[in-house]
Scaffold this motif. Structure first.
Motif, PDB file in Angstrom:
ATOM      1  N   PRO A  26      13.336   3.861  34.911  1.00 19.61           N
ATOM      2  CA  PRO A  26      14.225   2.963  34.165  1.00 19.61           C
ATOM      3  C   PRO A  26      14.437   1.647  34.905  1.00 19.61           C
ATOM      4  CG  PRO A  26      15.054   5.190  34.033  1.00 19.61           C
ATOM      5  CD  PRO A  26      13.887   5.233  34.980  1.00 19.61           C
ATOM      6  N   THR A  27      14.075   0.579  34.258  1.00 24.58           N
ATOM      7  CA  THR A  27      14.060  -0.724  34.899  1.00 24.58           C
ATOM      8  C   THR A  27      15.458  -1.312  35.048  1.00 24.58           C
ATOM      9  OG1 THR A  27      13.769  -1.824  32.768  1.00 24.58           O
ATOM     10  CG2 THR A  27      11.777  -1.218  33.982  1.00 24.58           C
ATOM     11  N   THR A  28      15.531  -2.355  35.868  1.00 23.59           N
ATOM     12  CA  THR A  28      16.778  -3.120  35.970  1.00 23.59           C
ATOM     13  C   THR A  28      17.089  -3.717  34.603  1.00 23.59           C
ATOM     14  OG1 THR A  28      16.323  -3.657  38.278  1.00 23.59           O
ATOM     15  CG2 THR A  28      17.913  -5.049  37.111  1.00 23.59           C
ATOM     16  N   PRO A  29      18.295  -3.532  34.090  1.00 25.80           N
ATOM     17  CA  PRO A  29      18.620  -4.012  32.745  1.00 25.80           C
ATOM     18  C   PRO A  29      18.390  -5.519  32.608  1.00 25.80           C
ATOM     19  CG  PRO A  29      20.303  -2.515  33.536  1.00 25.80           C
ATOM     20  CD  PRO A  29      19.412  -2.788  34.703  1.00 25.80           C
ATOM     21  N   VAL A  30      17.830  -5.884  31.477  1.00 23.13           N
ATOM     22  CA  VAL A  30      17.540  -7.288  31.174  1.00 23.13           C
ATOM     23  C   VAL A  30      18.402  -7.711  29.997  1.00 23.13           C
ATOM     24  CG1 VAL A  30      15.760  -8.927  30.459  1.00 23.13           C
ATOM     25  CG2 VAL A  30      15.183  -7.063  32.023  1.00 23.13           C
ATOM     26  N   ALA A  31      19.018  -8.876  30.106  1.00 28.66           N
ATOM     27  CA  ALA A  31      19.867  -9.390  29.029  1.00 28.66           C
ATOM     28  C   ALA A  31      19.019  -9.799  27.834  1.00 28.66           C
ATOM     29  CB  ALA A  31      20.686 -10.577  29.520  1.00 28.66           C
ATOM     30  N   GLN A  32      19.420  -9.358  26.656  1.00 29.20           N
ATOM     31  CA  GLN A  32      18.740  -9.704  25.409  1.00 29.20           C
ATOM     32  C   GLN A  32      19.647 -10.637  24.610  1.00 29.20           C
ATOM     33  OE1 GLN A  32      15.630  -8.568  24.931  1.00 29.20           O
ATOM     34  NE2 GLN A  32      15.738  -7.349  26.818  1.00 29.20           N
ATOM     35  N   LYS A  72      22.002 -13.457  19.537  1.00 31.23           N
ATOM     36  CA  LYS A  72      22.868 -14.627  19.632  1.00 31.23           C
ATOM     37  C   LYS A  72      22.129 -15.878  19.161  1.00 31.23           C
ATOM     38  CE  LYS A  72      25.161 -15.030  23.528  1.00 31.23           C
ATOM     39  NZ  LYS A  72      26.595 -14.990  23.260  1.00 31.23           N
ATOM     40  N   THR A  73      20.889 -16.025  19.621  1.00 27.91           N
ATOM     41  CA  THR A  73      20.115 -17.217  19.279  1.00 27.91           C
ATOM     42  C   THR A  73      19.812 -17.270  17.793  1.00 27.91           C
ATOM     43  OG1 THR A  73      19.115 -17.192  21.488  1.00 27.91           O
ATOM     44  CG2 THR A  73      18.012 -18.507  19.792  1.00 27.91           C
ATOM     45  N   ARG A  74      19.433 -16.112  17.224  1.00 26.80           N
ATOM     46  CA  ARG A  74      19.120 -16.083  15.789  1.00 26.80           C
ATOM     47  C   ARG A  74      20.355 -16.413  14.958  1.00 26.80           C
ATOM     48  NH1 ARG A  74      15.709 -11.821  17.402  1.00 26.80           N
ATOM     49  NH2 ARG A  74      17.378 -10.285  17.131  1.00 26.80           N
ATOM     50  N   ALA A  75      21.503 -15.863  15.343  1.00 23.88           N
ATOM     51  CA  ALA A  75      22.728 -16.129  14.591  1.00 23.88           C
ATOM     52  C   ALA A  75      23.093 -17.608  14.658  1.00 23.88           C
ATOM     53  CB  ALA A  75      23.871 -15.277  15.134  1.00 23.88           C
ATOM     54  N   ALA A  76      22.959 -18.211  15.844  1.00 20.69           N
ATOM     55  CA  ALA A  76      23.268 -19.633  15.980  1.00 20.69           C
ATOM     56  C   ALA A  76      22.293 -20.484  15.180  1.00 20.69           C
ATOM     57  CB  ALA A  76      23.241 -20.027  17.454  1.00 20.69           C
ATOM     58  N   ILE A  88      29.200 -13.403  19.873  1.00 20.86           N
ATOM     59  CA  ILE A  88      28.257 -12.279  19.848  1.00 20.86           C
ATOM     60  C   ILE A  88      27.946 -11.863  21.287  1.00 20.86           C
ATOM     61  CG2 ILE A  88      25.918 -11.548  19.253  1.00 20.86           C
ATOM     62  CD1 ILE A  88      26.043 -13.296  16.824  1.00 20.86           C
ATOM     63  N   PRO A  89      28.198 -10.624  21.655  1.00 24.83           N
ATOM     64  CA  PRO A  89      28.001 -10.199  23.042  1.00 24.83           C
ATOM     65  C   PRO A  89      26.528 -10.074  23.404  1.00 24.83           C
ATOM     66  CG  PRO A  89      28.598  -8.327  21.682  1.00 24.83           C
ATOM     67  CD  PRO A  89      28.710  -9.535  20.803  1.00 24.83           C
ATOM     68  N   VAL A  90      26.249 -10.206  24.696  1.00 26.18           N
ATOM     69  CA  VAL A  90      24.891 -10.009  25.219  1.00 26.18           C
ATOM     70  C   VAL A  90      24.619  -8.515  25.332  1.00 26.18           C
ATOM     71  CG1 VAL A  90      23.375 -10.400  27.186  1.00 26.18           C
ATOM     72  CG2 VAL A  90      24.963 -12.187  26.470  1.00 26.18           C
ATOM     73  N   THR A  91      23.436  -8.104  24.937  1.00 26.08           N
ATOM     74  CA  THR A  91      23.025  -6.707  25.058  1.00 26.08           C
ATOM     75  C   THR A  91      22.006  -6.575  26.184  1.00 26.08           C
ATOM     76  OG1 THR A  91      23.363  -6.320  22.695  1.00 26.08           O
ATOM     77  CG2 THR A  91      21.973  -4.751  23.863  1.00 26.08           C
ATOM     78  N   TYR A  92      22.171  -5.548  27.001  1.00 27.46           N
ATOM     79  CA  TYR A  92      21.247  -5.297  28.108  1.00 27.46           C
ATOM     80  C   TYR A  92      20.334  -4.125  27.751  1.00 27.46           C
ATOM     81  CZ  TYR A  92      24.249  -8.353  30.858  1.00 27.46           C
ATOM     82  OH  TYR A  92      24.957  -9.432  31.322  1.00 27.46           O
ATOM     83  N   THR A  93      19.080  -4.225  28.196  1.00 28.00           N
ATOM     84  CA  THR A  93      18.086  -3.206  27.879  1.00 28.00           C
ATOM     85  C   THR A  93      17.399  -2.739  29.153  1.00 28.00           C
ATOM     86  OG1 THR A  93      17.678  -4.122  25.683  1.00 28.00           O
ATOM     87  CG2 THR A  93      15.972  -2.689  26.599  1.00 28.00           C
ATOM     88  N   SER A  94      17.312  -1.426  29.307  1.00 27.69           N
ATOM     89  CA  SER A  94      16.565  -0.814  30.405  1.00 27.69           C
ATOM     90  C   SER A  94      15.473   0.071  29.796  1.00 27.69           C
ATOM     91  CB  SER A  94      17.493   0.027  31.286  1.00 27.69           C
ATOM     92  OG  SER A  94      16.754   0.711  32.288  1.00 27.69           O
TER      93      SER A  94
END
Length: 234
Positions: free
Chosen positions: A176-182, A186-190, A35-41
């Motif tokens: 728009p902020t520096t993107p943060v990894a969400q 991944k954690t919920r699926a695991a 599951i890929p990491v998603t970034y949010t700004s």
């Protein structure tokens, strides 16, 4: 079965429960890695009234009053924010901003609430969120959303022939902020996979226990039947 009986079965059939659990843990690790990491700004905008308010004086010689825009909020700003939010959430605007139908990149424009009805009666705030598997793409689409909010508000006021001196302005409170990894997905699926592993281990242990007990009872019945003729002949 109660708790202690469950432990007893797991302890007795560990050679069945442990492999089942390890397979599930391996699946959980695989899911987490795939599951890929998603970034949010994110960005926050606030709508302001002009210094002299939303009206022009009736007489040219009347200069009116000057008010601090941060102290001059009314329901009109809330309505304007709601209109802009609804406009930016249309499929046509999403396509123009470069949002992908597959969801990468994507964006959300809200008043901070996930409830569509509450977005109509909120304050003069516009919250922008850009999401993507690529950090830069997440921030870029958030920036495009901020600019589109400004354009949308200005074009609507121009279309209504509002005097430019009364135009509502957009103050970008948070760029728009520096993107943060969400990593929540991944954690919920695991976590779900691990829970399923526990269930699989219990199911495997109980299934084998039931199978063993059934064979044991069947073997005992066959032995008793084989001894009956010998006792009768004696």
């Amino acid at each position: 079965m109660d708790f202690w009986q469950t432990l007893l079965v797991l302890f007795r059939r560990w050679y069945v429960a442990v492999p089942a659990f390890l397979v599930a843990v391996g699946a959980a690790a695989g899911i987490y890695m795939t599951i890929p990491v998603t970034y949010t700004s994110t960005a926050v905008l606030v709508l302001d009234q002009p210094l002299a308010g939303g009206s022009l004086p009736a007489l040219p010689t009347d200069k009116g009053t000057v008010t601090n825009p941060l102290l001059n909020f009314d329901q009109g700003l809330n309505n304007a924010a709601a209109i802009v939010i609804q406009a930016l959430n249309t499929p046509e605007v999403a396509l123009a901003l470069g949002a992908s139908p597959t969801g990468d990149p994507s964006y959300k424009v809200t008043n901070g609430s996930t409830n569509q009805q509450e977005q109509i009666v909120a304050g003069p705030f516009v919250f922008v969120e850009g999401d993507s598997r690529n950090a830069q793409a997440a921030q870029d689409i958030a920036k495009r959303c901020v600019e589109r909010v400004k354009q949308e508000l200005a074009s609507r006021q121009k279309a209504l022939n509002a005097p430019e001196q009364t135009y509502i302005t957009v103050d970008v409170a948070v760029q728009p902020t520096t993107p943060v990894a969400q990593r929540g997905n991944k954690t919920r699926a695991a976590a779900v996979a691990v829970v399923m592993g526990v269930v699989a281990a219990l199911w495997a242990a109980y299934s084998f226990e039931s199978y063993y007990q059934a064979r044991r009872r069947k073997g005992g019945s066959a032995l008793e039947q084989s001894l009956v003729p010998a006792s009768s002949g004696a």
